[in-house]
Design a protein around this motif. Structure first.
Motif, PDB file in Angstrom:
ATOM      1  N   GLN A   1       0.845  -1.198   0.000  1.00  0.00           N
ATOM      2  CA  GLN A   1       0.000   0.000   0.000  1.00  0.00           C
ATOM      3  C   GLN A   1       0.883   1.252   0.000  1.00  0.00           C
ATOM      4  OE1 GLN A   1      -3.312   0.083  -0.111  1.00  0.00           O
ATOM      5  NE2 GLN A   1      -3.518   2.283   0.114  1.00  0.00           N
ATOM      6  N   ALA A   2       1.996   1.178   0.723  1.00  0.00           N
ATOM      7  CA  ALA A   2       2.864   2.350   0.845  1.00  0.00           C
ATOM      8  C   ALA A   2       3.718   2.576  -0.400  1.00  0.00           C
ATOM      9  CB  ALA A   2       3.763   2.207   2.070  1.00  0.00           C
ATOM     10  N   VAL A   3       4.190   1.489  -1.022  1.00  0.00           N
ATOM     11  CA  VAL A   3       5.159   1.686  -2.104  1.00  0.00           C
ATOM     12  C   VAL A   3       4.550   1.632  -3.505  1.00  0.00           C
ATOM     13  CG1 VAL A   3       7.062   0.780  -0.711  1.00  0.00           C
ATOM     14  CG2 VAL A   3       5.820  -0.753  -2.242  1.00  0.00           C
ATOM     15  N   LEU A   4       3.354   1.047  -3.657  1.00  0.00           N
ATOM     16  CA  LEU A   4       2.781   0.956  -5.004  1.00  0.00           C
ATOM     17  C   LEU A   4       2.384   2.337  -5.508  1.00  0.00           C
ATOM     18  CD1 LEU A   4       0.409  -2.150  -4.972  1.00  0.00           C
ATOM     19  CD2 LEU A   4       2.525  -1.881  -6.233  1.00  0.00           C
ATOM     20  N   PRO A   5       2.591   2.604  -6.795  1.00  0.00           N
ATOM     21  CA  PRO A   5       2.084   3.866  -7.347  1.00  0.00           C
ATOM     22  C   PRO A   5       0.552   3.881  -7.282  1.00  0.00           C
ATOM     23  CG  PRO A   5       2.999   2.433  -9.074  1.00  0.00           C
ATOM     24  CD  PRO A   5       3.304   1.791  -7.772  1.00  0.00           C
TER      25      PRO A   5
END
Lengths: 337, 294
Positions: free
Chosen positions: B254-258
């Motif tokens: 959730q934090a790193v996906l565009p």
């Protein structure tokens, strides 16, 4: 294989009987019969892999979904396609096929994915394989639900030509039945069933378990895709939720309750649960007593169905048919008696 | 930096919830080879109990939820699973499907299919400031409760007679029975324990979502199965670690996906699960007992 022709004949007769009753008994029953025959296609598809290999798959609903959507890309009327799914590739937007063409495209599309995920699934054993198919189902569901430009996402895709009636459904069921029968009694089916009974012994006898499983997985994915395609063109509407847990649960339950170790089990399970479910729908659907309307109660039908399933499983843990196959008595090829 | 710390705490607290689900499922799987889909309804029934007792003093409401869910789990075991205990896994599975379906639609029948909102301990939603990091109280509570409960379960399984019997049954059920372990008792206790875990999950989950809806437990149960299997089938620490791993991966994705890929987060999580299964078919934390013997 010829020794088992009486089984094929008996089961084909059941299919024709359902279709005949559907055609004779008016519009409502006709829809019920068509729905049951479509479910039968799916359950027979499941039985090709699950029944013969003994490996449970939760993922086959994904092939129904992939087949249904990809066939709809070709069968939707051109104008509707341009409005609903404008981002489809140009050659798809420009072609419109009838049901046979669309079905062929859908089956090819779904089979390709069955091959890809099948390569993974057959490397795993038992429960790990089942969980991999469960993960696959969740992946396909997430992707389809969010790929708005291909599926209209969580809202429904409408406007599919409603060309499937009880006759087409019966034809589909006969094709699925023949495929399931031919596979089961082919050498591959025999090898696969040997691996179900004892994987180590099968390997030791030189059976290439993985490759046989893969064949069965792709074939069963293709048959289930046919079921999804028929359902789409029967209802005229597709939604992603249609091919998720409820679908998986009901079709697996039909297979296991009928007896997953025989082709007849798939047929008997589908017919029995289909009829019970329909009777409960009528019973729970609200009715009139004189001027007094008894309203429908949501949930009653599902509860009744679950209770009946639990009862059958307790009485017959190996399914209604167990290992047995239905046979037509007195059939000319009936060599085994 | 603060963002990273917040994400980490988030990851651990989601993972903690998943770990408890996985442990409840792993307990039954280890002993009975049962994939219990009804675990999801154990959680859901817990949430509805909390919804009904929303006005009551909170510890009492929580206790009530635990009692209701544990009794439900024991009743389900007695009525539905005991008669088919010796059947093959497919039959057990369909039985658990049917129980799950039954409970879910019983909730629809009683409460309707629409989600019902309620507020369980609103003060849990307020954040605590530690330095510059704002951490929701609920996350801290989740982590603390999980650690305490895990420690208690571990003690129970190692120090009490019935706990040791359960571990023995998970290694080799037939052998354990031959040595005098009573099957009925061990399985009933396993169901009770998995009901207890589901009830605790339901309290934390209800505080987090603030709604009750009939199908809400499904996601947790799914993660539980997946975690049990990738953690190493039959290994309880493996199930817990598997749950933590799935939770952590979910939050980190959730934090790193565009942003435009975030909606596909679950697909990435489950793809990672398949990758783990392919690379380590015996699970991340392989248990000696599960090696297939010929």
């Amino acid at each position: 294989m010829r020794a088992n022709l009486p089984t094929l004949a008996a089961l084909a007769l059941v299919v024709l009987l359902i279709a005949g009753v559907g055609l004779a008994a008016g519009a409502v029953i006709e829809r019920v019969a068509a729905d049951m025959l479509i479910k039968l296609v799916v359950v027979l598809g499941l039985s090709v892999f699950i029944g013969n290999s003994g490996v449970l798959s939760f993922g086959h609903a994904s092939f129904a979904a992939l087949g249904a959507y990809s066939s709809a890309w070709f069968t939707l009327p051109l104008t509707a396609k341009k409005i609903f799914l404008p981002k489809l590739p140009a050659f798809v937007l420009g072609t419109q096929l009838g049901l046979p063409g669309g079905a062929a495209a859908g089956i090819a599309f779904a089979s390709f994915f069955a091959l890809v995920i099948g390569l993974v699934v057959v490397r795993l054993s038992g429960i790990a394989a089942s969980i991999a198919t469960l993960a696959w189902l969740a992946i396909v569901n997430t992707v389809l639900a969010n790929a708005d430009s291909l599926t209209k996402g969580t809202s429904s895709l409408v406007g599919l030509p409603m060309v499937v009636g009880v006759k087409t459904a019966a034809l589909g069921a006969l094709i699925a039945l023949l495929a399931a029968y031919l596979f089961r009694f082919s050498r591959y089916g025999l090898m696969l069933r040997a691996s179900r009974e004892d994987e180590a012994a099968a390997l030791a006898s030189g059976i290439p378990v993985r490759s046989v499983r893969l064949r069965a997985f792709v074939l069963s994915g293709a048959i289930v895709a046919l079921g999804g395609i028929l359902q789409g063109h029967f209802l005229g509407v597709l939604s992603v939720g249609q091919f998720y847990f409820e679908f998986t649960f009901l079709t697996l339950a039909m297979l296991v309750m009928g007896g997953m170790r025989s082709v007849s089990g798939a047929v008997v399970g589908t017919v029995v649960i289909g009829m019970v479910s329909e009777l409960l729908r009528i019973g729970a659907g609200g009715f009139m007593i004189g001027d007094l309307a008894v309203p429908s109660v949501p949930g009653i039908r599902e509860i009744g169905l679950a209770v009946i399933m639990l009862g059958v499983l307790m009485a017959r843990p190996r399914g209604i048919m167990g290992d047995r196959e239905l046979r037509l008595p007195g059939w000319p090829f009936n060599t085994r008696g | 930096m603060t963002y990273a710390v917040q994400t980490m705490v988030d990851a651990v607290s989601v993972g903690a919830l998943y770990a408890m689900s996985a442990l409840g499922i792993g307990l039954l799987f280890g002993i009975m080879r049962l994939i219990n889909f009804a675990q999801s309804e154990f959680v859901t029934v817990g949430v509805y109990t909390l919804m009904l007792s929303a006005g009551l003093w909170f510890p009492f409401a929580a206790l009530l939820a635990i009692v209701v869910v544990v009794l439900l789990a024991l009743a389900v075991e007695r009525a539905a699973f005991r008669p088919v205990r010796d059947a093959d896994p497919a039959t057990l599975l369909i039985t658990s499907f049917a129980v799950s379906y039954l409970l879910q639609y019983a909730l629809v029948l009683i409460f309707g299919a629409r989600p019902i909102g309620f507020d369980l301990l609103p003060q849990l939603g307020q954040p605590v400031l530690i330095g510059e990091v704002r951490i929701p109280r609920l996350n801290i509570v989740t982590i603390v409760v999980t650690v305490v409960l895990m420690a208690a379960v571990a003690l129970f399984l190692r120090r009490t007679r019935i706990g040791i019997e359960m571990r023995a049954a998970a290694v080799d059920f037939r052998m354990a029975r031959l040595l005098g372990v009573r099957a009925d008792r061990v399985i009933a206790v396993a169901f009770g324990l998995s009901g207890l875990l589901a009830a605790v999950v339901s309290v934390l989950f209800a505080a987090q979502t603030g709604t009750a809806s009939p199908a809400m437990g499904l996601q947790l149960a799914l993660v539980g199965f997946v975690a049990t299997v990738i953690g190493g089938m039959g290994s309880l620490p493996g199930a817990v670690l598997g749950g933590l791993a799935v939770g952590a991966v979910t939050v980190l994705l959730q934090a790193v996906l565009p942003p435009d890929l975030r909606v596909y987060r679950e697909a990435f999580v489950y793809a990672a699960v398949i990758a783990v299964l392919v690379l380590r078919p015996q699970g991340l934390f392989r248990s000696a007992a599960m090696r297939e013997r010929v």
